[in-house]
Motif scaffolding. Structure first.
Motif, PDB file in Angstrom:
ATOM      1  N   SER A 205       0.828  -1.210   0.000  1.00  0.00           N
ATOM      2  CA  SER A 205       0.000   0.000   0.000  1.00  0.00           C
ATOM      3  C   SER A 205       0.862   1.260   0.000  1.00  0.00           C
ATOM      4  N   LEU A 206       1.925   1.256   0.803  1.00  0.00           N
ATOM      5  CA  LEU A 206       2.833   2.411   0.831  1.00  0.00           C
ATOM      6  C   LEU A 206       3.508   2.620  -0.518  1.00  0.00           C
ATOM      7  N   GLN A 207       3.908   1.532  -1.136  1.00  0.00           N
ATOM      8  CA  GLN A 207       4.570   1.649  -2.433  1.00  0.00           C
ATOM      9  C   GLN A 207       3.614   2.163  -3.503  1.00  0.00           C
ATOM     10  N   GLN A 208       2.353   1.763  -3.412  1.00  0.00           N
ATOM     11  CA  GLN A 208       1.390   2.246  -4.397  1.00  0.00           C
ATOM     12  C   GLN A 208       1.073   3.725  -4.175  1.00  0.00           C
ATOM     13  N   MET A 209       1.049   4.155  -2.914  1.00  0.00           N
ATOM     14  CA  MET A 209       0.788   5.568  -2.624  1.00  0.00           C
ATOM     15  C   MET A 209       1.849   6.465  -3.250  1.00  0.00           C
ATOM     16  N   LYS A 210       3.082   5.970  -3.308  1.00  0.00           N
ATOM     17  CA  LYS A 210       4.159   6.772  -3.893  1.00  0.00           C
ATOM     18  C   LYS A 210       3.967   6.976  -5.395  1.00  0.00           C
ATOM     19  N   ARG A 211       3.181   6.105  -5.994  1.00  0.00           N
ATOM     20  CA  ARG A 211       2.914   6.237  -7.432  1.00  0.00           C
ATOM     21  C   ARG A 211       1.622   7.002  -7.699  1.00  0.00           C
ATOM     22  N   GLY A 212       1.053   7.605  -6.663  1.00  0.00           N
ATOM     23  CA  GLY A 212      -0.251   8.253  -6.789  1.00  0.00           C
ATOM     24  C   GLY A 212      -0.315   9.303  -7.883  1.00  0.00           C
ATOM     25  N   ASN A 213       0.663  10.192  -7.931  1.00  0.00           N
ATOM     26  CA  ASN A 213       0.645  11.253  -8.947  1.00  0.00           C
ATOM     27  C   ASN A 213       0.807  10.690 -10.354  1.00  0.00           C
ATOM     28  N   LEU A 228       2.655   0.698 -13.858  1.00  0.00           N
ATOM     29  CA  LEU A 228       1.595   1.240 -13.008  1.00  0.00           C
ATOM     30  C   LEU A 228       0.396   0.293 -12.944  1.00  0.00           C
ATOM     31  N   ALA A 229       0.095  -0.370 -14.056  1.00  0.00           N
ATOM     32  CA  ALA A 229      -1.008  -1.336 -14.047  1.00  0.00           C
ATOM     33  C   ALA A 229      -0.693  -2.492 -13.102  1.00  0.00           C
ATOM     34  N   HIS A 230       0.538  -2.986 -13.161  1.00  0.00           N
ATOM     35  CA  HIS A 230       0.921  -4.095 -12.289  1.00  0.00           C
ATOM     36  C   HIS A 230       0.954  -3.676 -10.820  1.00  0.00           C
ATOM     37  N   SER A 231       1.252  -2.404 -10.559  1.00  0.00           N
ATOM     38  CA  SER A 231       1.279  -1.957  -9.163  1.00  0.00           C
ATOM     39  C   SER A 231      -0.102  -2.071  -8.519  1.00  0.00           C
ATOM     40  N   ALA A 232      -1.157  -1.938  -9.332  1.00  0.00           N
ATOM     41  CA  ALA A 232      -2.518  -2.036  -8.797  1.00  0.00           C
ATOM     42  C   ALA A 232      -2.889  -3.474  -8.451  1.00  0.00           C
ATOM     43  N   THR A 233      -2.240  -4.437  -9.094  1.00  0.00           N
ATOM     44  CA  THR A 233      -2.564  -5.848  -8.847  1.00  0.00           C
ATOM     45  C   THR A 233      -1.493  -6.554  -8.018  1.00  0.00           C
ATOM     46  N   ASP A 234      -0.572  -5.792  -7.434  1.00  0.00           N
ATOM     47  CA  ASP A 234       0.504  -6.401  -6.646  1.00  0.00           C
ATOM     48  C   ASP A 234      -0.026  -7.238  -5.483  1.00  0.00           C
ATOM     49  N   VAL A 268     -15.749   1.399 -13.292  1.00  0.00           N
ATOM     50  CA  VAL A 268     -15.418   2.829 -13.349  1.00  0.00           C
ATOM     51  C   VAL A 268     -14.610   3.234 -12.119  1.00  0.00           C
ATOM     52  N   LEU A 269     -13.810   4.262 -12.289  1.00  0.00           N
ATOM     53  CA  LEU A 269     -13.004   4.788 -11.188  1.00  0.00           C
ATOM     54  C   LEU A 269     -13.812   5.780 -10.370  1.00  0.00           C
ATOM     55  N   SER A 270     -13.695   5.676  -9.054  1.00  0.00           N
ATOM     56  CA  SER A 270     -14.318   6.668  -8.177  1.00  0.00           C
ATOM     57  C   SER A 270     -13.283   7.677  -7.684  1.00  0.00           C
ATOM     58  N   ASP A 271     -12.004   7.363  -7.876  1.00  0.00           N
ATOM     59  CA  ASP A 271     -10.917   8.279  -7.529  1.00  0.00           C
ATOM     60  C   ASP A 271      -9.698   7.896  -8.362  1.00  0.00           C
ATOM     61  N   ASP A 272      -8.577   8.541  -8.104  1.00  0.00           N
ATOM     62  CA  ASP A 272      -7.367   8.281  -8.887  1.00  0.00           C
ATOM     63  C   ASP A 272      -6.341   7.467  -8.112  1.00  0.00           C
ATOM     64  N   THR A 273      -6.808   6.596  -7.225  1.00  0.00           N
ATOM     65  CA  THR A 273      -5.873   5.755  -6.473  1.00  0.00           C
ATOM     66  C   THR A 273      -5.520   4.482  -7.225  1.00  0.00           C
ATOM     67  N   SER A 274      -6.159   4.254  -8.363  1.00  0.00           N
ATOM     68  CA  SER A 274      -5.907   3.033  -9.124  1.00  0.00           C
ATOM     69  C   SER A 274      -5.967   3.336 -10.613  1.00  0.00           C
ATOM     70  N   VAL A 275      -5.390   2.437 -11.388  1.00  0.00           N
ATOM     71  CA  VAL A 275      -5.540   2.534 -12.842  1.00  0.00           C
ATOM     72  C   VAL A 275      -6.977   2.189 -13.214  1.00  0.00           C
ATOM     73  N   CYS A 276      -7.360   2.432 -14.449  1.00  0.00           N
ATOM     74  CA  CYS A 276      -8.739   2.203 -14.880  1.00  0.00           C
ATOM     75  C   CYS A 276      -9.058   0.705 -14.918  1.00  0.00           C
ATOM     76  N   GLY A 277     -10.343   0.403 -15.032  1.00  0.00           N
ATOM     77  CA  GLY A 277     -10.793  -0.980 -14.974  1.00  0.00           C
ATOM     78  C   GLY A 277     -10.189  -1.874 -16.039  1.00  0.00           C
ATOM     79  N   SER A 278     -10.075  -1.376 -17.267  1.00  0.00           N
ATOM     80  CA  SER A 278      -9.549  -2.213 -18.351  1.00  0.00           C
ATOM     81  C   SER A 278      -8.077  -2.558 -18.117  1.00  0.00           C
ATOM     82  N   LEU A 279      -7.287  -1.596 -17.616  1.00  0.00           N
ATOM     83  CA  LEU A 279      -5.878  -1.878 -17.320  1.00  0.00           C
ATOM     84  C   LEU A 279      -5.749  -2.854 -16.161  1.00  0.00           C
ATOM     85  N   TYR A 280      -6.586  -2.681 -15.150  1.00  0.00           N
ATOM     86  CA  TYR A 280      -6.557  -3.591 -14.001  1.00  0.00           C
ATOM     87  C   TYR A 280      -6.921  -5.010 -14.453  1.00  0.00           C
TER      88      TYR A 280
END
Length: 378
Positions: A205-213, A228-234, A268-280
């Protein structure tokens, strides 16, 4: 009027195929069960196979991603849509992620309770793919006034042991060992493993937060980044890897069923904490494929009614045999008549039904339910 209860018609050949795949502790490929809507795929899994796949050494995680579409799911008191899931309001990606992750976490905890997943194994698997020193130091620094932790040159394993020791104090003993009576040393072992699982989740979670921007910018531009897509499924992939490594024939045989996998692609995304659904979606499937090809993965079943997985997915993911593909067809009119006429419908009713609706088992069930309702009497 015939009041006979609706019964589930067995599909012996398809059940044999799926059971054969499920009996293996680890497999090289995921299996896609696809076919037209209403052919009985969900019924086959839920009503005929799921109980068997949760007895003895078998443990099956079942995730129906369409449950998040509350307006069109039986879990929420509604009927399945007669058309595609794509015509329903798309669910938020975050709720689908939580569904999947909670399922895998509960399975991993079962593996810990059986003594198959230890703190050291979690560290080894996590450290194989992630640089964890900085995240561990941040976690340890929270409860340390001095800067000793940040300037220390301790090895990753030493930092890991200290962080696990800190978190294990907060772990619930009953969650770790259940109702069993265990020795103090054994209880400590289980608590450490549970704490290690929580620690691994916090590190990722900490590592993904660093990629937030970076993720926010990716979503804004609609670009593509494999990293970035793989970071969401780590996190789900770490759990899958732990479970796959822990699998032992006749002792612990986990497997995963993801129903309505196509819903994930259009979430659909509700915020920008993750990549979009298709990438995930693509990252999750690609990494399951890679885990199976490189190290063998627990049996994963992807259930869908979307023709994309029948005719296009294998091209997008590499080559024709990248999935084990099994197609489930509906009844032929003759087969349906054999099962339906006499028990559920008269010959005259059947002639009208098969002409209007065809031999679709789910549609026939809904018509039969309507026939028994007060609306039909009126």
């Amino acid at each position: 009027m015939n009041q006979k209860a609706w019964r589930i018609i067995p599909r012996p050949l398809m059940e044999t195929v799926l059971n054969s795949h499920a009996q293996q502790p680890r497999v090289p490929q995921p299996l896609i069960l696809h076919g037209p809507r209403g052919a009985g795929k969900t019924t086959l899994i839920v009503e005929r196979l799921l109980d068997k796949w949760n007895t003895g050494p078998h443990l099956t995680g079942y995730v129906d991603l369409a449950e998040s579409i509350k307006e069109n799911h039986p879990k929420h008191g509604h009927s399945y849509p007669w058309s595609s899931w794509y015509n329903c309001p798309p669910p938020p990606l975050q709720s689908l992620r939580v569904q999947l992750e909670q399922c895998l976490e509960s399975m991993a905890k079962k593996g810990i309770n059986l003594g198959l997943i230890s703190s050291h194994q979690i560290f080894k698997t996590l450290n194989k793919w992630h640089g964890i020193s900085t995240a561990l130091k941040q976690i340890l620094e929270k409860d340390n006034v001095s800067g000793a932790i940040m300037t220390s040159r301790r090895k990753d394993l030493s930092l890991w042991d200290r962080a696990v020791s800190k978190l294990s104090v907060r772990c619930d003993l009953e969650e770790s060992v259940g109702k069993r009576v265990v020795s103090l040393e054994e209880a400590s072992y289980y608590k450490e493993a549970m704490a290690a699982l929580e620690l691994a989740k916090e590190v990722i979670s900490l590592q993904q937060m660093k990629r937030g921007n970076a993720i926010k910018e990716l979503n804004r531009t609609g670009g593509f980044s494999r990293t970035l897509a793989h970071s969401a499924t780590d996190w789900p992939l770490l759990l899958l890897e732990l479970l796959s490594a822990a699998a032992e024939i006749d002792y612990f045989q986990p497997k995963l069923v993801i129903n309505n996998i196509e819903v994930l692609k259009h979430a659909v995304l509700s915020d920008d904490t993750s990549v979009c659904g298709s990438l995930y979606h693509d990252s999750l499937i690609w990494r399951i494929i890679a885990l199976g090809a490189n190290e063998r993965c627990l049996p994963v079943f992807l259930v869908t009614s979307d023709g994309y997985y029948s005719y296009r997915a294998f091209m997008d993911f590499g080559f024709p045999d990248i999935f084990i593909s099994r197609e489930m067809f509906g009844w032929s009119p003759a087969e349906a008549k054999l099962h339906m006429v006499g028990d559920y419908f008269t010959s005259s009713e059947w002639s009208v039904l098969v002409e209007v609706l065809g031999p679709n088992s789910r549609h026939l069930f809904e018509v039969f339910a309507l026939k028994l309702s007060n609306h039909f009497q009126k």
